[in-house]
Write a protein that holds these residues in place. Structure first.
Motif, PDB file in Angstrom:
ATOM      1  N   ARG A 149       0.840  -1.191   0.000  1.00  0.00           N
ATOM      2  CA  ARG A 149       0.000   0.000   0.000  1.00  0.00           C
ATOM      3  C   ARG A 149       0.881   1.248   0.000  1.00  0.00           C
ATOM      4  NH1 ARG A 149      -2.063  -3.439   3.636  1.00  0.00           N
ATOM      5  NH2 ARG A 149      -1.113  -2.331   5.393  1.00  0.00           N
ATOM      6  N   TYR A 167       0.804   5.481   0.000  1.00  0.00           N
ATOM      7  CA  TYR A 167      -0.018   6.646   0.321  1.00  0.00           C
ATOM      8  C   TYR A 167       0.651   7.880  -0.259  1.00  0.00           C
ATOM      9  CZ  TYR A 167      -2.558  10.012   3.345  1.00  0.00           C
ATOM     10  OH  TYR A 167      -3.311  11.044   3.831  1.00  0.00           O
ATOM     11  N   THR A 217      -3.092   6.664   9.459  1.00  0.00           N
ATOM     12  CA  THR A 217      -3.381   5.647  10.469  1.00  0.00           C
ATOM     13  C   THR A 217      -4.390   4.629   9.963  1.00  0.00           C
ATOM     14  OG1 THR A 217      -2.968   7.265  12.226  1.00  0.00           O
ATOM     15  CG2 THR A 217      -4.153   5.275  12.843  1.00  0.00           C
ATOM     16  N   SER A 218      -5.357   5.107   9.187  1.00  0.00           N
ATOM     17  CA  SER A 218      -6.384   4.207   8.656  1.00  0.00           C
ATOM     18  C   SER A 218      -5.849   3.315   7.547  1.00  0.00           C
ATOM     19  CB  SER A 218      -7.558   5.040   8.134  1.00  0.00           C
ATOM     20  OG  SER A 218      -8.521   4.224   7.509  1.00  0.00           O
ATOM     21  N   LYS A 270      -2.603   2.562   6.852  1.00  0.00           N
ATOM     22  CA  LYS A 270      -1.440   1.763   7.267  1.00  0.00           C
ATOM     23  C   LYS A 270      -0.565   1.421   6.050  1.00  0.00           C
ATOM     24  CE  LYS A 270      -3.535  -0.393  11.359  1.00  0.00           C
ATOM     25  NZ  LYS A 270      -4.760   0.433  11.335  1.00  0.00           N
ATOM     26  N   HIS A 297       2.628   0.959   3.392  1.00  0.00           N
ATOM     27  CA  HIS A 297       3.986   0.431   3.473  1.00  0.00           C
ATOM     28  C   HIS A 297       5.001   1.475   3.025  1.00  0.00           C
ATOM     29  CE1 HIS A 297       1.468  -3.242   3.048  1.00  0.00           C
ATOM     30  NE2 HIS A 297       2.303  -3.705   3.941  1.00  0.00           N
ATOM     31  N   SER A 342       5.368   5.847  13.421  1.00  0.00           N
ATOM     32  CA  SER A 342       5.788   4.718  12.599  1.00  0.00           C
ATOM     33  C   SER A 342       7.167   4.942  11.994  1.00  0.00           C
ATOM     34  CB  SER A 342       4.759   4.515  11.471  1.00  0.00           C
ATOM     35  OG  SER A 342       5.193   3.578  10.521  1.00  0.00           O
ATOM     36  N   VAL A 348       7.671   3.699   8.979  1.00  0.00           N
ATOM     37  CA  VAL A 348       7.370   3.453   7.564  1.00  0.00           C
ATOM     38  C   VAL A 348       8.277   4.307   6.687  1.00  0.00           C
ATOM     39  CG1 VAL A 348       5.593   5.252   7.497  1.00  0.00           C
ATOM     40  CG2 VAL A 348       5.501   3.373   5.867  1.00  0.00           C
TER      41      VAL A 348
END
Length: 237
Positions: free
Chosen positions: A4, A6, A43-44, A46, A48, A72, A74
């Motif tokens: 995923r 973002y 947060t929703s 999540k 990578h 995080s 990430v």
């Protein structure tokens, strides 16, 4: 594994171009919906990987990066029209893992995404968790799987790149490690690396060691690379 990604980018055309391009390669790509709720969306989802612009409404990417880092580890890839070395240094010091300047080629962006995901979650990441999870030099201990180091009973967390860099230097303690070796340890394809990024990561590790007065352990060998000074650690003890 469907990674995923973002995207936090306020230029809709650029964001959608990146989204369409990466979706061709099987990624689950999410584009920011509300710039006042980036942390809530993060947060929703999540993700990578986060692709983060610097010039954003309400707050800049550097500030958002620091906020994400509180939650995080990430990987975060900066994407910005700010091309100066100082801006890139700020990106790294904010907790970013890499930095691409606009205009850019989607192929290069994809290559960087693949490299970051591979070293964070792929074969190299599994290797770190299974081979020699703890490295100890004197009283300084590096916990690779936990992404932290401890000294004298005190613990500090590390980023992925800081772990890779410190691991390499501690494994070769007392020997000079070339800048090229450091770059290859941090990134999978040396062609996509800004040499300045290595300097920033070394500075960040030194700063953390400095909290224990151990920043002198990583010494610069001008024109060659770095050395983890065993004698310096013995002197500190």
């Amino acid at each position: 594994m469907n990674y995923r990604i973002y995207i936090v980018e306020d230029e809709e055309k650029i964001a959608q171009s990146i989204r369409s391009y990466l979706q061709q390669y099987g990624y689950d790509v999410f584009v920011v919906q509300e710039f006042t709720k980036v942390i809530e969306e993060f947060t929703s989802i999540k993700p990578h990987l986060v692709i983060l612009d610097v010039n954003l409404p309400y707050q800049d990417g550097f500030h958002l990066c620091r906020q994400i880092r509180q939650l995080s580890s990430v990987p975060i890839l900066f994407l910005s029209a700010r091309a100066s070395e100082m801006e890139q240094v700020m990106g790294m010091e904010s907790g970013g893992d890499d930095y691409i300047t606009k205009p850019f080629h989607l192929e290069v962006l994809h290559a960087k995404c693949k490299a970051i995901l591979r070293r964070t979650y792929g074969e190299y990441a599994r290797e770190e968790g299974s081979i020699e999870p703890i490295i100890r030099v004197g009283e300084l201990t590096l916990h690779i799987g936990k992404m932290e180091m401890d000294y004298g009973g005190q613990v500090q967390s590390l980023t992925k790149n800081e772990v890779k860099l410190l691991r390499l230097l501690m494994e070769r303690a007392g020997k000079v490690v070339t800048r090229e070796d450091c770059l290859e340890a941090l990134w999978d394809d040396i062609d996509f690396v800004d040499d300045n990024t290595l300097t920033v990561n070394v500075t960040r590790v030194r700063k953390k060691l400095g909290k224990w007065n151990l920043d002198h352990l990583i010494q610069t060998k001008r024109g060659v690379g770095y050395i983890f000074d065993i004698n310096g650690l013995e002197e500190t003890r």
